[in-house]
Design a protein around this motif. Structure first.
Motif, mmCIF file in Angstrom:
data_model
loop_
_atom_site.group_PDB
_atom_site.id
_atom_site.type_symbol
_atom_site.label_atom_id
_atom_site.label_comp_id
_atom_site.label_asym_id
_atom_site.label_seq_id
_atom_site.Cartn_x
_atom_site.Cartn_y
_atom_site.Cartn_z
ATOM 1 N N ALA A 113 19.438 -4.307 13.926
ATOM 2 C CA ALA A 113 20.424 -3.912 12.919
ATOM 3 C C ALA A 113 19.802 -3.359 11.641
ATOM 4 N N TYR A 114 18.490 -3.532 11.493
ATOM 5 C CA TYR A 114 17.839 -3.172 10.226
ATOM 6 C C TYR A 114 16.623 -2.292 10.461
ATOM 7 N N ASP A 115 16.390 -1.416 9.484
ATOM 8 C CA ASP A 115 15.184 -0.595 9.473
ATOM 9 C C ASP A 115 14.148 -1.166 8.510
ATOM 10 N N ALA A 116 14.613 -2.025 7.586
ATOM 11 C CA ALA A 116 13.695 -2.565 6.580
ATOM 12 C C ALA A 116 14.244 -3.855 5.990
ATOM 13 N N LEU A 117 13.331 -4.621 5.411
ATOM 14 C CA LEU A 117 13.675 -5.795 4.612
ATOM 15 C C LEU A 117 13.222 -5.512 3.188
ATOM 16 N N GLU A 118 13.996 -5.978 2.236
ATOM 17 C CA GLU A 118 13.598 -5.876 0.834
ATOM 18 C C GLU A 118 13.748 -7.229 0.176
ATOM 19 N N LEU A 119 12.966 -7.430 -0.850
ATOM 20 C CA LEU A 119 13.060 -8.620 -1.680
ATOM 21 C C LEU A 119 12.486 -8.269 -3.037
ATOM 22 N N SER A 120 12.632 -9.158 -3.982
ATOM 23 C CA SER A 120 12.078 -8.913 -5.311
ATOM 24 C C SER A 120 11.568 -10.218 -5.885
ATOM 25 N N TYR A 121 10.710 -10.089 -6.869
ATOM 26 C CA TYR A 121 10.182 -11.270 -7.535
ATOM 27 C C TYR A 121 9.989 -10.989 -9.016
ATOM 28 N N VAL A 122 10.019 -12.044 -9.791
ATOM 29 C CA VAL A 122 9.842 -11.967 -11.234
ATOM 30 C C VAL A 122 8.363 -11.722 -11.529
ATOM 31 N N PRO A 123 8.047 -10.715 -12.351
ATOM 32 C CA PRO A 123 6.646 -10.518 -12.714
ATOM 33 C C PRO A 123 6.054 -11.823 -13.263
ATOM 34 N N GLY A 124 4.861 -12.143 -12.813
ATOM 35 C CA GLY A 124 4.218 -13.394 -13.224
ATOM 36 C C GLY A 124 4.304 -14.472 -12.165
ATOM 37 N N ASN A 125 5.173 -14.286 -11.171
ATOM 38 C CA ASN A 125 5.276 -15.245 -10.075
ATOM 39 C C ASN A 125 4.207 -14.872 -9.042
ATOM 40 N N ALA A 126 2.970 -15.274 -9.336
ATOM 41 C CA ALA A 126 1.818 -14.888 -8.516
ATOM 42 C C ALA A 126 1.915 -15.424 -7.095
ATOM 43 N N LEU A 127 2.479 -16.614 -6.926
ATOM 44 C CA LEU A 127 2.591 -17.189 -5.582
ATOM 45 C C LEU A 127 3.506 -16.328 -4.707
ATOM 46 N N ALA A 128 4.673 -15.960 -5.237
ATOM 47 C CA ALA A 128 5.596 -15.112 -4.474
ATOM 48 C C ALA A 128 4.934 -13.770 -4.158
ATOM 49 N N GLU A 129 4.304 -13.165 -5.147
ATOM 50 C CA GLU A 129 3.643 -11.881 -4.935
ATOM 51 C C GLU A 129 2.597 -11.992 -3.821
ATOM 52 N N HIS A 130 1.815 -13.053 -3.836
ATOM 53 C CA HIS A 130 0.780 -13.261 -2.828
ATOM 54 C C HIS A 130 1.383 -13.396 -1.425
ATOM 55 N N VAL A 131 2.395 -14.229 -1.300
ATOM 56 C CA VAL A 131 3.019 -14.456 0.012
ATOM 57 C C VAL A 131 3.662 -13.167 0.522
ATOM 58 N N TYR A 132 4.399 -12.458 -0.327
ATOM 59 C CA TYR A 132 5.078 -11.244 0.106
ATOM 60 C C TYR A 132 4.061 -10.171 0.505
ATOM 61 N N ASP A 133 2.992 -10.044 -0.270
ATOM 62 C CA ASP A 133 1.937 -9.092 0.057
ATOM 63 C C ASP A 133 1.294 -9.451 1.403
ATOM 64 N N LYS A 134 1.009 -10.727 1.592
ATOM 65 C CA LYS A 134 0.401 -11.212 2.837
ATOM 66 C C LYS A 134 1.293 -10.907 4.045
ATOM 67 N N MET A 135 2.591 -10.910 3.847
ATOM 68 C CA MET A 135 3.532 -10.667 4.944
ATOM 69 C C MET A 135 3.753 -9.174 5.199
ATOM 70 N N GLY A 136 3.141 -8.311 4.386
ATOM 71 C CA GLY A 136 3.233 -6.877 4.614
ATOM 72 C C GLY A 136 4.238 -6.143 3.748
ATOM 73 N N PHE A 137 4.878 -6.836 2.821
ATOM 74 C CA PHE A 137 5.797 -6.173 1.896
ATOM 75 C C PHE A 137 4.990 -5.341 0.905
ATOM 76 N N ILE A 138 5.507 -4.154 0.580
ATOM 77 C CA ILE A 138 4.816 -3.231 -0.316
ATOM 78 C C ILE A 138 5.726 -2.934 -1.509
ATOM 79 N N PRO A 139 5.169 -2.967 -2.732
ATOM 80 C CA PRO A 139 5.991 -2.631 -3.905
ATOM 81 C C PRO A 139 6.561 -1.216 -3.784
ATOM 82 N N THR A 140 7.837 -1.063 -4.109
ATOM 83 C CA THR A 140 8.484 0.248 -4.030
ATOM 84 C C THR A 140 8.271 1.060 -5.299
ATOM 85 N N GLY A 141 7.866 0.402 -6.372
ATOM 86 C CA GLY A 141 7.756 1.071 -7.668
ATOM 87 C C GLY A 141 9.029 0.950 -8.478
#
Length: 154
Positions: A113-141
């Motif tokens: 049903a989906y072509d993509a997943l999106e999520l967001s995180y608050v700048p400074g939340n290093a743990l979330a950024e690390h986990v999302y990056d590790k899972m293959g999520f890429i910042p959209t800008g």
């Protein structure tokens, strides 16, 4: 010795009268304000009920609630937005966030049903950024209400 909590042992359960108390008992860490409280999230889901696009649910390990998750389906773009992922203090640093995301990714791929997943995180939340990056999520800008948006193409 505790058995490793694999994705297979994690289930996603809709919130209803039988587990509502379990859901609202999940609290974010006291010193962390990155994720909205469960009650607030459930109120937001209620606001979108007519659209049928917002799904709040529990992530459970062997039937016990370990996290709150809320997704928003963007049908026009075939994107599943992981709107909320709240892991309470008793479940943090145990790999649950990674395993929950792996399961969401696998189920989204399997559904077709989906072509993509999106999520967001608050700048400074290093743990979330690390986990999302590790899972293959890429910042959209792009930013959403000041939060950094990340995308994973399925």
């Amino acid at each position: 010795m505790e058995e490793e909590p694999t994705e297979e042992r994690i289930s996603f359960v809709a919130i209803d009268h039988s587990n509502f108390s379990d859901a609202i008992a999940l609290k974010r860490p006291e010193d962390e304000d990155y994720v909205a409280p469960v009650l607030y999230s459930l109120a937001e889901a209620w606001l979108y009920r007519a659209e049928g696009s917002v799904d709040p649910f529990l992530a459970c390990l062997d039937g016990k609630a370990i996290a709150f998750v809320m997704t928003h389906t963007q049908r026009s773009s075939r994107t599943l937005d992981i709107w909320r992922l709240l892991i309470p203090p008793e479940s943090t640093n145990r790999g649950f966030g990674t395993r929950i995301l792996k399961k969401l990714i696998a189920e989204s791929r399997r559904s077709g049903a989906y072509d993509a997943l999106e999520l967001s995180y608050v700048p400074g939340n290093a743990l979330a950024e690390h986990v999302y990056d590790k899972m293959g999520f890429i910042p959209t800008g792009d930013l959403d209400d000041g939060e950094i948006i990340m995308r994973l193409t399925l």
